[in-house]
Design a protein around this motif. Structure first.
Motif, mmCIF file in Angstrom:
data_model
loop_
_atom_site.group_PDB
_atom_site.id
_atom_site.type_symbol
_atom_site.label_atom_id
_atom_site.label_comp_id
_atom_site.label_asym_id
_atom_site.label_seq_id
_atom_site.Cartn_x
_atom_site.Cartn_y
_atom_site.Cartn_z
ATOM 1 N N VAL A 194 0.847 -1.204 0.000
ATOM 2 C CA VAL A 194 0.000 0.000 0.000
ATOM 3 C C VAL A 194 0.881 1.251 0.000
ATOM 4 O O VAL A 194 0.666 2.197 -0.766
ATOM 5 C CB VAL A 194 -0.938 -0.010 1.235
ATOM 6 C CG1 VAL A 194 -1.687 1.302 1.363
ATOM 7 C CG2 VAL A 194 -1.920 -1.173 1.140
ATOM 8 N N ARG A 195 1.919 1.236 0.841
ATOM 9 C CA ARG A 195 2.809 2.396 0.948
ATOM 10 C C ARG A 195 3.550 2.659 -0.361
ATOM 11 O O ARG A 195 3.573 3.786 -0.858
ATOM 12 C CB ARG A 195 3.822 2.159 2.078
ATOM 13 C CG ARG A 195 4.743 3.332 2.322
ATOM 14 C CD ARG A 195 5.763 2.967 3.362
ATOM 15 N NE ARG A 195 5.154 2.894 4.672
ATOM 16 C CZ ARG A 195 5.040 3.961 5.484
ATOM 17 N NH1 ARG A 195 5.486 5.124 5.101
ATOM 18 N NH2 ARG A 195 4.488 3.844 6.658
ATOM 19 N N ALA B 1 1.150 4.024 -2.996
ATOM 20 C CA ALA B 1 0.756 5.409 -2.735
ATOM 21 C C ALA B 1 1.896 6.374 -3.022
ATOM 22 O O ALA B 1 1.691 7.436 -3.623
ATOM 23 C CB ALA B 1 0.296 5.539 -1.293
ATOM 24 N N MET C 292 -2.505 6.945 1.075
ATOM 25 C CA MET C 292 -2.420 5.509 1.389
ATOM 26 C C MET C 292 -3.810 4.925 1.639
ATOM 27 O O MET C 292 -4.060 3.765 1.328
ATOM 28 C CB MET C 292 -1.551 5.300 2.626
ATOM 29 C CG MET C 292 -0.086 5.523 2.332
ATOM 30 S SD MET C 292 1.042 4.442 3.180
ATOM 31 C CE MET C 292 0.612 4.564 4.851
ATOM 32 N N SER D 157 -5.420 1.609 0.093
ATOM 33 C CA SER D 157 -5.881 0.617 1.051
ATOM 34 C C SER D 157 -7.351 0.249 0.792
ATOM 35 O O SER D 157 -7.731 -0.919 0.852
ATOM 36 C CB SER D 157 -5.691 1.192 2.448
ATOM 37 O OG SER D 157 -6.084 0.278 3.396
#
Lengths: 466, 130
Positions: free
Chosen positions: B39-40, B43, B50, B54
């Protein structure tokens, strides 16, 4: 060779460097010329060619003009004045380069509008899931940076042994730590740099990203090795290897030259490799975000990213559309100009003989001179005071300044003992103050005043002793 | 696979992520078991929140396309099976889509042809990918 001449050659070479760096943006890279997206094949358009030619011509005229000005400085023969004038001119040169780039971008954008080349209106970001995962596969491993740091740290500890003083280790240790922190953050920035999808060919994209990351990490590593060698040279001073002074100084000069050449070589090679790889692909991706690059730097308040890849994807840029981006950019510009101004002030002072002071207090005396820290001495610590006709020959300067007019800061004398100078070189008299720890030399612009100070100092010391 | 996020679109970014990943799996651009950016990472690279990524990932996880592991990040599931609940939901969606097509006066033959074209496109891409 005359030191003023060496300075002018270095300044002129910097001017040449400015020109070549400026020319990079006028080249065709990933469908972009002068921050303007141009359809494939249109780089040969006569209007586009005319703008790039004119831009390069103006760039050449500007920097050639500055180089000529630098060459005129040669007739001044005064190093301080040369450096001060150069630093002021350098600020103008930086500003002119930025203004010229904005002028070039506007010209190219006008051509785009005339030719109605509107490539797309969508603000689309393309991302390759695999590329994101494998973007750092060719990054030089971090352990190498760590290894250089550990070696540098161990090397700086060696500075302790000659005099068995921790104070000798602190400057080198602090420098090592600072270098490591800077290279660590630069490495992190390169590692986090977004993986820009440049074309429809996944292999080419992977190749381009590998080449970019490899070059950037090599650059950080080269800089670290260079700084480590500087530490090593500094260590030679602590060990008193002073007969190697010339060797050490020329070593640093040659090393700096090699480093600059190496950096240029790897970055130009990277640009060439990327351009060649992209030329072989059928379709090159680009976002029509010229509007956000109209000042040569990214400015998009809608984009939440602070650090964005540049148009070509080989560098990183700050988004000045965001408040944090504005802060980072202003801090950088302010820092740059503050450094230049902070260099100018002491340099300007160093040309002023009035700045050499010997103040006599009730119990202590204070010595002051440009480009070095002041020293306060207790009269009781003074062993002997002598009036000399000149400063004895020195082996080398440790810090401070050594120009035609002034010698200030710490030096090693012929016996390799550390001494501190507060000397105006043109004076015919010098006061030598001997203490148990170190010898200090002081002079100012007037021999009369020096003799007077010498008498006053002798009286003060005698009074205190009796 | 190449994901194209349209920042100026009225369609939410998390649904763009969800839809494109499903299309990618169907066309074989994303293989079963293939890793996805965390996710990080996602993003940071695209420059979005994020939470948005997510949201898209969680939707895909709930629908059974991907699995999210704290250690190994996100991955396309090794086996994506269809259960009766999914079939029922898909039938509902398809019913609405077919209704739209019928309202726009597309004949059953034309609808069938569109379906076959899309499926064969997935197949061709998959074969080319393999």
């Amino acid at each position: 060779m005359n030191s003023a001449l060496i300075l002018l050659i270095i300044f002129s070479l910097c001017g040449v460097l400015f020109y070549f760096v400026g020319c990079i943006s006028a080249g065709w890279h990933n469908n972009i010329i002068l921050e303007t997206t141009i359809p494939k094949g249109e780089d040969q358009n006569p209007k586009v060619k005319a703008v790039t030619k004119l831009y390069k011509k103006r760039l050449l005229q500007t920097h050639a003009g500055f180089i000529l000005l630098y060459l005129f400085l040669f007739f001044w023969q005064n190093e301080n004045e040369i450096i001060i004038t150069y630093l002021i001119l350098l600020m103008f040169q930086i500003m002119m380069t930025c203004l010229l780039q904005i002028w070039g971008i506007r010209k190219m954008h006008a051509v785009k509008q005339e030719e109605s080349w509107f490539i797309g209106e969508k603000h689309e970001i393309i991302m390759d899931t695999k590329l994101v995962l494998e973007k750092n596969q060719d990054l030089v491993p971090f352990k190498w940076l760590l290894l250089i740091f550990v070696i540098s740290l161990l090397t700086s500890i060696l500075a302790y042994f000659p005099a068995r003083r921790m104070a000798d280790v602190i400057p080198l240790g602090a420098l090592t730590l600072l270098i490591f922190i800077i290279s660590f953050f630069t490495y992190l920035l390169v590692k986090k740099m977004p993986a820009k999808v440049l074309s429809e060919d996944k292999k080419v994209n992977q190749y381009c990203i590998n080449v970019t990351r490899k070059t950037w990490s090599k650059f950080i590593l080269a800089l670290d090795v260079f700084l480590y060698l500087i530490i090593l040279f500094n260590l030679a001073l602590f060990w008193g290897i002073a007969h190697a002074v010339v060797l050490v100084n020329s070593g640093i000069l040659v090393l700096t030259g090699f480093l600059l050449l190496y950096i240029f070589y790897i970055f130009l090679k990277m640009l060439h490799q990327r351009d060649t790889a992209l030329a072989s692909t059928k379709e090159v991706f680009f976002a029509d975000d010229d509007y956000f690059w109209r000042y040569g730097i990214y400015m998009n308040p809608e984009d939440p990213r602070i650090m964005v890849p540049d148009r070509v994807g080989m560098n990183i840029s700050v988004n000045i559309g965001r408040p944090l981006g504005k802060m980072i950019m202003s801090a950088t510009v302010i820092m740059l100009f503050t450094i230049i101004i902070l260099c100018i002030i002491p340099l300007a002072q160093s040309g002023n003989p009035e700045a050499f002071e010997l103040d006599l207090g009730n119990n202590t005396l204070e010595l002051n001179a440009p480009l070095t820290s002041s020293t306060t001495l207790d009269y009781s610590k003074i062993k002997k005071i002598v009036l000399l006709d000149s400063v004895p020959d020195m082996n080398m300067r440790i810090n401070g300044a050594a120009t035609d007019s002034i010698s200030t800061g710490y030096f090693l004398n012929k016996k390799n003992e550390k001494v501190k100078l507060f000397v105006w070189n043109h004076s015919k008299k010098v006061i030598a103050i001997y203490t148990n720890k170190m010898t200090f030399y002081y002079s100012n612009q007037s021999d009369m005043k020096i003799k007077q100070k010498y008498q006053e100092l002798k009286e003060s010391v005698n009074k205190k002793v009796n | 696979m190449l994901l194209k996020i349209d920042m100026s679109s009225s369609e939410p970014i998390y649904t763009q992520i969800r839809d494109q990943i499903i299309l990618g799996i169907a066309a074989g651009e994303l293989r079963l078991g293939e890793s996805l950016p965390s996710v990080r990472q996602f993003a940071e690279d695209v420059g979005i929140n994020m939470m948005t990524v997510s949201k898209g990932y969680n939707l895909l996880k709930e629908e059974g396309y991907i699995e999210i592991d704290r250690r190994n990040g996100a991955k396309v599931k090794k086996k994506i099976a269809s259960d009766p609940v999914f079939k029922e939901q898909a039938q509902k969606k398809l019913r609405l889509l077919l209704a739209e097509l019928a309202v726009h006066e597309l004949t059953p033959f034309e609808i069938q042809q569109i379906g076959e074209e899309i499926l064969s496109e997935f197949q061709t891409k998959k074969e080319r990918g393999e």
